[in-house]
Design a protein around this motif. Structure first.
Motif, PDB file in Angstrom:
ATOM      1  N   MET A   1      29.267  99.088 -42.289  1.00 42.33           N
ATOM      2  CA  MET A   1      27.912  99.795 -42.246  1.00 42.33           C
ATOM      3  C   MET A   1      27.480  99.332 -43.933  1.00 42.33           C
ATOM      4  O   MET A   1      28.430  99.554 -44.940  1.00 42.33           O
ATOM      5  CB  MET A   1      28.140 101.380 -42.451  1.00 42.33           C
ATOM      6  N   THR A   2      26.322  99.187 -44.014  1.00 43.00           N
ATOM      7  CA  THR A   2      25.907  98.820 -45.641  1.00 43.00           C
ATOM      8  C   THR A   2      25.609 100.001 -46.387  1.00 43.00           C
ATOM      9  O   THR A   2      24.898 101.073 -45.955  1.00 43.00           O
ATOM     10  CB  THR A   2      24.758  97.934 -45.534  1.00 43.00           C
ATOM     11  N   VAL A   3      26.179  99.855 -47.824  1.00 41.92           N
ATOM     12  CA  VAL A   3      25.903 101.274 -48.307  1.00 41.92           C
ATOM     13  C   VAL A   3      24.976 100.945 -49.559  1.00 41.92           C
ATOM     14  O   VAL A   3      25.046  99.980 -50.262  1.00 41.92           O
ATOM     15  CB  VAL A   3      27.013 101.619 -48.865  1.00 41.92           C
ATOM     16  N   ASP A   4      23.410 101.253 -49.201  1.00 42.54           N
ATOM     17  CA  ASP A   4      22.573 101.026 -50.146  1.00 42.54           C
ATOM     18  C   ASP A   4      22.345 102.115 -51.379  1.00 42.54           C
ATOM     19  O   ASP A   4      21.221 102.282 -51.527  1.00 42.54           O
ATOM     20  CB  ASP A   4      21.303 101.007 -49.276  1.00 42.54           C
ATOM     21  N   SER A   5      23.435 102.353 -51.848  1.00 41.26           N
ATOM     22  CA  SER A   5      23.179 103.423 -52.896  1.00 41.26           C
ATOM     23  C   SER A   5      23.075 103.104 -54.311  1.00 41.26           C
ATOM     24  O   SER A   5      22.786 103.762 -54.956  1.00 41.26           O
ATOM     25  CB  SER A   5      24.715 104.333 -52.935  1.00 41.26           C
ATOM     26  N   LYS A   6      23.204 101.895 -54.381  1.00 45.02           N
ATOM     27  CA  LYS A   6      23.401 101.452 -55.923  1.00 45.02           C
ATOM     28  C   LYS A   6      21.958 101.575 -56.451  1.00 45.02           C
ATOM     29  O   LYS A   6      21.699 102.059 -57.475  1.00 45.02           O
ATOM     30  CB  LYS A   6      23.877 100.169 -56.298  1.00 45.02           C
ATOM     31  N   ASN A   7      21.021 100.551 -55.947  1.00 45.28           N
ATOM     32  CA  ASN A   7      19.583 100.676 -56.477  1.00 45.28           C
ATOM     33  C   ASN A   7      18.708 100.873 -55.352  1.00 45.28           C
ATOM     34  O   ASN A   7      18.919 101.273 -54.266  1.00 45.28           O
ATOM     35  CB  ASN A   7      19.566  99.123 -56.771  1.00 45.28           C
ATOM     36  N   ASP A   8      17.354 100.844 -55.486  1.00 43.05           N
ATOM     37  CA  ASP A   8      16.196 100.935 -54.680  1.00 43.05           C
ATOM     38  C   ASP A   8      16.158 102.213 -54.083  1.00 43.05           C
ATOM     39  O   ASP A   8      15.178 102.465 -53.196  1.00 43.05           O
ATOM     40  CB  ASP A   8      16.221  99.689 -53.594  1.00 43.05           C
TER      41      ASP A   8
ATOM     42  N   GLY B   1      15.703 109.144 -55.339  1.00 38.98           N
ATOM     43  CA  GLY B   1      15.843 110.515 -55.279  1.00 38.98           C
ATOM     44  C   GLY B   1      17.393 110.796 -55.245  1.00 38.98           C
ATOM     45  O   GLY B   1      17.916 111.903 -55.424  1.00 38.98           O
ATOM     46  N   GLY B   2      18.148 109.757 -55.074  1.00 41.96           N
ATOM     47  CA  GLY B   2      19.587 109.874 -54.878  1.00 41.96           C
ATOM     48  C   GLY B   2      20.464 109.883 -56.087  1.00 41.96           C
ATOM     49  O   GLY B   2      19.990 109.067 -57.060  1.00 41.96           O
ATOM     50  N   ALA B   3      21.227 110.347 -56.172  1.00 41.73           N
ATOM     51  CA  ALA B   3      22.348 110.228 -57.529  1.00 41.73           C
ATOM     52  C   ALA B   3      23.105 108.841 -57.282  1.00 41.73           C
ATOM     53  O   ALA B   3      23.725 108.763 -56.316  1.00 41.73           O
ATOM     54  CB  ALA B   3      23.344 111.323 -57.616  1.00 41.73           C
ATOM     55  N   HIS B   4      23.037 108.078 -58.320  1.00 45.27           N
ATOM     56  CA  HIS B   4      23.736 106.911 -57.976  1.00 45.27           C
ATOM     57  C   HIS B   4      25.018 106.837 -59.112  1.00 45.27           C
ATOM     58  O   HIS B   4      25.100 107.178 -59.907  1.00 45.27           O
ATOM     59  CB  HIS B   4      22.999 105.653 -58.641  1.00 45.27           C
ATOM     60  N   PRO B   5      26.054 106.573 -58.214  1.00 49.57           N
ATOM     61  CA  PRO B   5      27.267 106.585 -58.984  1.00 49.57           C
ATOM     62  C   PRO B   5      27.485 105.322 -59.761  1.00 49.57           C
ATOM     63  O   PRO B   5      27.289 104.111 -59.451  1.00 49.57           O
ATOM     64  CB  PRO B   5      28.591 106.408 -57.805  1.00 49.57           C
ATOM     65  N   SER B   6      27.761 105.460 -61.147  1.00 52.82           N
ATOM     66  CA  SER B   6      27.615 104.376 -62.019  1.00 52.82           C
ATOM     67  C   SER B   6      29.024 103.999 -62.127  1.00 52.82           C
ATOM     68  O   SER B   6      30.319 104.719 -61.696  1.00 52.82           O
ATOM     69  CB  SER B   6      27.242 104.802 -63.412  1.00 52.82           C
ATOM     70  N   ALA B   7      29.402 102.548 -62.521  1.00 51.01           N
ATOM     71  CA  ALA B   7      30.437 102.137 -62.622  1.00 51.01           C
ATOM     72  C   ALA B   7      31.635 102.701 -63.409  1.00 51.01           C
ATOM     73  O   ALA B   7      32.848 102.565 -62.953  1.00 51.01           O
ATOM     74  CB  ALA B   7      30.441 100.499 -63.171  1.00 51.01           C
TER      75      ALA B   7
ATOM     76  N   ILE C   1      33.813 109.482 -52.722  1.00 45.41           N
ATOM     77  CA  ILE C   1      33.333 110.501 -51.890  1.00 45.41           C
ATOM     78  C   ILE C   1      31.950 110.634 -52.111  1.00 45.41           C
ATOM     79  O   ILE C   1      31.515 110.598 -50.722  1.00 45.41           O
ATOM     80  CB  ILE C   1      33.980 111.969 -52.549  1.00 45.41           C
ATOM     81  N   LYS C   2      31.287 110.178 -53.214  1.00 49.50           N
ATOM     82  CA  LYS C   2      29.805 110.071 -53.237  1.00 49.50           C
ATOM     83  C   LYS C   2      29.313 109.164 -52.441  1.00 49.50           C
ATOM     84  O   LYS C   2      28.481 109.213 -51.639  1.00 49.50           O
ATOM     85  CB  LYS C   2      29.440 110.123 -54.633  1.00 49.50           C
ATOM     86  N   ARG C   3      30.143 107.915 -52.310  1.00 51.80           N
ATOM     87  CA  ARG C   3      29.531 106.817 -51.705  1.00 51.80           C
ATOM     88  C   ARG C   3      29.752 106.906 -49.937  1.00 51.80           C
ATOM     89  O   ARG C   3      28.720 106.791 -49.171  1.00 51.80           O
ATOM     90  CB  ARG C   3      30.261 105.587 -52.115  1.00 51.80           C
ATOM     91  N   ILE C   4      30.667 107.696 -49.730  1.00 56.04           N
ATOM     92  CA  ILE C   4      30.992 108.211 -48.262  1.00 56.04           C
ATOM     93  C   ILE C   4      30.007 109.058 -47.959  1.00 56.04           C
ATOM     94  O   ILE C   4      29.231 108.945 -46.744  1.00 56.04           O
ATOM     95  CB  ILE C   4      32.493 108.520 -47.887  1.00 56.04           C
ATOM     96  N   TRP C   5      29.434 109.921 -48.690  1.00 56.37           N
ATOM     97  CA  TRP C   5      28.631 111.121 -48.222  1.00 56.37           C
ATOM     98  C   TRP C   5      27.401 110.351 -48.007  1.00 56.37           C
ATOM     99  O   TRP C   5      26.589 110.783 -47.357  1.00 56.37           O
ATOM    100  CB  TRP C   5      28.574 112.158 -49.476  1.00 56.37           C
ATOM    101  N   HIS C   6      27.028 109.502 -49.271  1.00 56.09           N
ATOM    102  CA  HIS C   6      25.720 108.631 -48.812  1.00 56.09           C
ATOM    103  C   HIS C   6      25.589 107.872 -47.734  1.00 56.09           C
ATOM    104  O   HIS C   6      24.657 107.873 -46.799  1.00 56.09           O
ATOM    105  CB  HIS C   6      25.242 108.051 -49.981  1.00 56.09           C
ATOM    106  N   ALA C   7      26.753 107.414 -47.402  1.00 55.96           N
ATOM    107  CA  ALA C   7      26.794 106.556 -46.369  1.00 55.96           C
ATOM    108  C   ALA C   7      26.653 107.254 -44.982  1.00 55.96           C
ATOM    109  O   ALA C   7      25.924 106.681 -44.120  1.00 55.96           O
ATOM    110  CB  ALA C   7      28.095 105.565 -46.239  1.00 55.96           C
TER     111      ALA C   7
END
Lengths: 228, 151
Positions: free
Chosen positions: A1-8, A11-17, A26-32
């Motif tokens: 599953m591609t996780v498109d959470s970084k850019n583009d 409205g979503g919160a983006h986890p920074s490095a 966790i945030k990534r899984i939730w978004h996914a």
């Protein structure tokens, strides 16, 4: 599953490095989870979900039924040394017809909703097992009356539901019964009595003070609910 | 390593086999007791079961005889904790159960002579004296005759 959470993503919160890894994961899984997939079809997901659901439900049911066996019940020594040994040799353990009723047949309701409710209440039994409330013979004997009263009260409330798993008034052929049994059972059907009113101490020994406790239970029950 | 293991196991098996073959055929012939070699019968037969006789009330043979019990007693629990006979035969439960009350003599404490509210401890175990009715023949022939009333 591609996780498109970084850019583009709007409205979503983006986890920074530089946020710690756990939060990011966790945030990534939730978004996914809440993003539509781009690789798998709806049908595939539904079918897989269905199959996994069956597996999980089967597993749940299997473990529920596993805790519903005599072997499981007598796994705790409080049960094996006290009530199980009293049950052995009783009419529900060995009799002319060879039909056996073991722990769950009488103590765990058969219908699903009541069974699950009883299983949730059984956490109290687990709790007391770990507290060691009845882990010696003396402690058990001291509590026997209280425990018996619990069962009797439950049976009164449910109109001896677990008795009626196997013994039904409609199925009773009173002409085949002994005179005393016949008279009592006919009287019981007329007066609307319930099995536990007379049939106490069936599989386990009666506690000290049982007769007085029985009388007290009947009196308070009749006062609250009217006669029988 | 495996070769040693195989050798060990096979030698043990051969030894065991030799031991079994060399031993006498039956050990029972060697059992001796103080009575000599006991003669145990092949089949003793089943014990005779005397069913309960529910054909009415048995008459007493003498005035003091403990009355016989006209119903089954095997499932009623009498132990240190409880006497289940009292569920129906003690006052006030005997009234609602329509059962005979135990004799007033059973409320008298044998040691002190006082009359008690509950059944005396010396009378606790009912079935020591009160037996169920059954059609059992006397074990030993005897000339016992019941008391005739009025004589």
């Amino acid at each position: 599953m591609t996780v498109d959470s970084k850019n583009d993503e709007a409205g979503g919160a983006h986890p920074s490095a530089d946020v710690n890894d756990k939060q990011g994961l966790i945030k990534r899984i939730w978004h996914a989870l809440w993003r539509p997939t781009t690789r798998y079809s709806l049908g595939a997901l539904l079918i897989i979900g269905f199959v996994v659901g069956i597996l999980f439900w089967g597993g749940f049911n299997w473990s529920l039924e596993m805790t519903n066996t005599q072997t499981f019940c007598v796994g705790c020594h409080e049960m094996e040394q006290n009530v199980y040994r009293e049950y052995r040799g009783s009419v529900h353990d060995t009799n002319a017809s060879g039909v056996r009723a073991s722990c769950p047949d009488c103590h765990v309701p058969r219908s699903w909703i009541h069974k699950v409710a009883r299983k949730i209440r059984a956490s109290n039994e687990l709790w007391h097992h770990f507290l060691g409330t009845i882990n010696t013979r003396e402690k058990f004997e001291a509590k026997r009356l209280e425990l018996a009263k619990h069962v009797w009260t439950t049976m009164k409330k449910t109109d001896s539901r677990e008795y009626r798993n196997c013994h039904k008034f409609e199925a009773m052929d009173v002409t085949l019964q002994e005179r005393r049994a016949r008279n009592r059972h006919l009287e019981a059907t007329e007066k609307g009595m319930t099995c536990i009113d007379c049939h106490k101490g069936i599989a386990h020994q009666l506690p000290k003070g049982a007769l007085d406790a029985e009388r007290e239970l009947n009196e308070t029950w009749n006062k609250v609910n009217g006669n029988n | 390593m495996t070769k040693i293991l195989i050798a060990l196991v096979s030698s043990l098996a051969l030894f065991g086999l030799a031991f079994i073959l060399a031993s006498p055929a039956s050990y029972s012939a060697e059992v001796k007791s103080l009575r000599g070699a006991p003669d145990i019968p092949e089949s003793a037969g089943a014990e005779k079961i005397f069913p309960r006789d529910a054909s009415g009330k048995f008459t007493k043979n003498y005035r003091q005889q403990p009355p016989l019990v006209p119903h089954k007693v095997d499932k009623y629990e009498i132990d240190l904790k409880i006497n289940q006979c009292m569920r129906c035969h003690d006052w006030p439960r005997n009234v609602e159960e329509n059962a005979p009350k135990i004799s007033e003599t059973h409320y008298v404490d044998r040691r002190t002579g006082k009359t008690l509210d509950r059944v005396a401890r010396s009378r606790w175990f009912c079935t020591q004296c009160h037996v169920p009715q059954t059609d059992a023949k006397p074990l030993v022939k005897n000339t016992f005759k019941p008391v005739k009333i009025g004589q």
